[in-house]
Design a protein around this motif. Structure first.
Motif, PDB file in Angstrom:
ATOM      1  N   HIS A 186       2.721  -2.942   8.806  1.00 41.56           N
ATOM      2  CA  HIS A 186       2.252  -2.442   7.508  1.00 41.56           C
ATOM      3  C   HIS A 186       3.332  -1.623   6.798  1.00 41.56           C
ATOM      4  CE1 HIS A 186      -0.490  -0.475   4.539  1.00 41.56           C
ATOM      5  NE2 HIS A 186       0.387   0.488   4.704  1.00 41.56           N
ATOM      6  N   GLU A 190       4.394  -2.743   3.098  1.00 45.82           N
ATOM      7  CA  GLU A 190       3.694  -1.938   2.090  1.00 45.82           C
ATOM      8  C   GLU A 190       4.295  -0.547   1.916  1.00 45.82           C
ATOM      9  OE1 GLU A 190      -0.753  -2.622   2.538  1.00 45.82           O
ATOM     10  OE2 GLU A 190       0.116  -4.017   3.979  1.00 45.82           O
ATOM     11  N   HIS A 237      -5.947   1.198   6.294  1.00 47.53           N
ATOM     12  CA  HIS A 237      -6.815   0.014   6.124  1.00 47.53           C
ATOM     13  C   HIS A 237      -6.715  -0.955   7.311  1.00 47.53           C
ATOM     14  CE1 HIS A 237      -3.682  -2.288   3.375  1.00 47.53           C
ATOM     15  NE2 HIS A 237      -3.241  -2.138   4.593  1.00 47.53           N
ATOM     16  N   HIS A 238      -5.799  -0.680   8.245  1.00 50.67           N
ATOM     17  CA  HIS A 238      -5.768  -1.483   9.476  1.00 50.67           C
ATOM     18  C   HIS A 238      -6.373  -0.735  10.660  1.00 50.67           C
ATOM     19  CE1 HIS A 238      -3.247  -4.272   7.315  1.00 50.67           C
ATOM     20  NE2 HIS A 238      -2.410  -3.304   7.027  1.00 50.67           N
TER      21      HIS A 238
HETATM   22 FE   FE2 Z   1      -1.467  -3.172   5.177  1.00 51.74          FE
END
Ligand code: FE2
Ligand code: HEM
Ligand code: HEM
Length: 449
Positions: A186, A190, A237-238
């Motif tokens: 991530h 991101e 969000h993970h």
């Molecule tokens: Fe992500």
């Protein structure tokens, strides 16, 4: 092109394009296995071809970033690279590691953990290559002119290399394993890669539209600030369903919603620069890829990311074809198209030619982008039906897969268009020669500031 050492970028771009071809062909085989599940099941099982598809993707994108840094940093810093030799050694190490990893996968040697499957010795090789790169590029920048573009690019590349350390941390506890895994996966796409994207996009806009550097710099700083503000805690969000504390459901939902902002800003940035710019640069194809990249990134990462990022939605959609739809369009828009933009811009100069084959190159843009868009729609429909049948009604996974076969067939068709576009891109960039430049060096109109 002003500096001799910029030429190393060419070797990086060639290797990147070769792996790009391997990646999309691998995807096509994986897509066919979805249609005809026994295809190559002995020779090249799905898990192996999938690993080659995703790993080749990551490696070629990184090769493209490294090449882009070697191409643009000398020009920004107004000096030659610290060491051309080190740059070639770094490339050699990365290619040996890549071939080693693929050879390992083919005989079943890998470490598991999607995207981080490389055997340990390859992970070390990548680490050494990253250190060589950081030394080489940092010494170049420190001894030359410092610009916002090089500052942001370096910050992104330093941080993404440091995050690689988490690839070595693989605890027994599955929750912690997943947590560290996301620190790499991530926080690359991101957070840190976004900085690299912003820097390369800023450089392209500066060159292609002729706007003032100060304007580009202001946008860059705002993009960087919003990317880091949202992306770091957005990792939450993970963390919804992997065994971490429940507060991540709120932190992840709120901060990852803000992740849409930097992608919206990058798209707005590109269009405002073209609108304000006075220059009519001859390389129209590079401009098309730049605008296309920021736009598709906004839809793939921003819109398709937001679609399933709130924990109330993700509870149902987690790990379905909706995820795959988002993963494809986000990676394609943000990082594939951006790399193809800088290749399109730099290759004519690196090969000392006019911006050639513009029409073929632009046709490849529409083929690839159209194919990816169609693939995304098809997978989104498949994922919606899958979510409903599997997660709401509670049907069995394999029964649900059976009823999705028509979507997988269409995904294969879309994939074939993407592969065709990719091959056309490579052909248009390196095979056909239209017109040699007669006057050498700076008289090259394509190399214009
Ligand atoms: Fe992500
Ligand atoms: C440049 C274009 C492409 C990019 C950026 C890309 C990216 C990816 C990524 C990130 C994944 C992992 C997805 C996830 O974990 O959710 C993946 C898997 C996959 N891709 Fe691609 N891909 C591309 C082209 C293709 C093409 C042309 C096909 C052909 C049909 C394809 C078929 C697949 C398949 C079948 C999987 C495995 C999905 C699964 O396990 O269910 N991809 N790709
Ligand atoms: C260019 C930027 C991005 C890329 C390349 C990207 C790529 C991906 C990929 C490949 C996955 C699948 C990972 C896996 O499970 O194997 C994923 C998952 C996910 N992404 Fe992104 N993404 C990006 C940006 C975003 C943004 C901005 C958001 C939110 C607004 C977002 C929300 C999500 C969520 C919620 C998941 C988890 C899906 C699930 O639970 O199955 N992504 N992303």
């Amino acid at each position: 092109m002003k500096y001799q050492s910029q030429k190393v970028a060419k070797a990086y771009f060639y290797c990147a394009m070769a792996l790009f071809a391997v990646q999309v062909l691998g995807g096509l085989i994986a897509g066919w296995i979805y249609v005809s599940p026994n295809f190559l099941s002995e020779l090249l099982p799905f898990n192996i071809i999938r690993m080659i598809h995703t790993n080749a993707l990551i490696v070629w994108l990184l090769l493209g970033f490294f090449g882009a840094a070697y191409f643009l940093v000398p020009e920004e810093a107004e000096r030659e690279l610290f060491s051309v030799k080190l740059a070639y050694i770094q490339l050699f190490l990365l290619m040996v590691g890549t071939l080693g990893a693929v050879a390992g996968y083919l005989v079943g040697i890998h470490e598991g953990r999607e995207f981080l499957e490389q055997p340990l010795w390859v992970k070390f090789g990548i680490l050494i290559a990253a250190v060589i790169f950081l030394i080489n590029i940092s010494l170049t920048v420190l001894g030359g002119r410092k610009t916002a573009i090089t500052n942001v690019l370096l910050m992104g590349l330093w941080l993404l290399s440091l995050l690689w350390i988490f690839a070595f941390i693989n605890p027994e506890n599955l929750s912690l394993d997943k947590m560290y895994w996301w620190f790499v996966v991530h926080l690359w796409v991101e957070a840190t890669w976004e900085l690299v994207m912003a820097a390369i996009l800023g450089y392209l806009m500066l060159k292609l539209t002729g706007v003032d550097r100060e304007v580009v710099e202001k946008w860059l700083y705002v993009i960087v600030a919003t990317a880091l503000f949202s992306g770091i805690l957005g990792t939450g969000h993970h963390f919804y369903w992997i065994g971490l504390p429940g507060y991540w459901q709120w932190i992840g939902s709120i901060f990852s919603t803000f992740e849409v902002v930097p992608f919206f800003l990058m798209m707005s940035f590109a269009f405002v620069m073209v609108w304000k710019g006075r220059k009519n640069h001859p390389n129209k194809a590079a401009l098309l890829w730049s605008l296309g990249s920021s736009t598709v990134a906004f839809f793939g990462a921003g819109v398709w990311g937001f679609l399933h990022t709130l924990h109330g939605v993700n509870f149902y959609s987690h790990g379905t074809q909706i995820t795959a739809a988002h993963g494809h369009l986000a990676f394609f828009g943000a990082y594939v198209a951006l790399n193809l933009a800088i290749f399109t811009y730099a290759m004519p100069m690196l090969r000392n030619k006019d911006p050639y084959n513009q029409v073929l190159n632009m046709a490849s843009f529409w083929l690839m982008t159209g194919g990816m868009a169609f693939m995304t729609f098809v997978l989104t429909f498949a994922g919606t039906i899958q979510t409903h049948m599997q997660r709401v009604i509670g049907d069995y996974y394999m029964d649900v897969q059976d009823s999705l076969s028509i979507f997988y067939l269409m995904r294969f068709g879309a994939g074939a268009a993407v592969v065709l576009g990719a091959l056309l891109f490579i052909y248009s960039t390196i095979v056909v020669r239209k017109r040699e430049i007669i006057t050498p060096g700076d008289a090259n109109p394509a190399a214009g500031e």
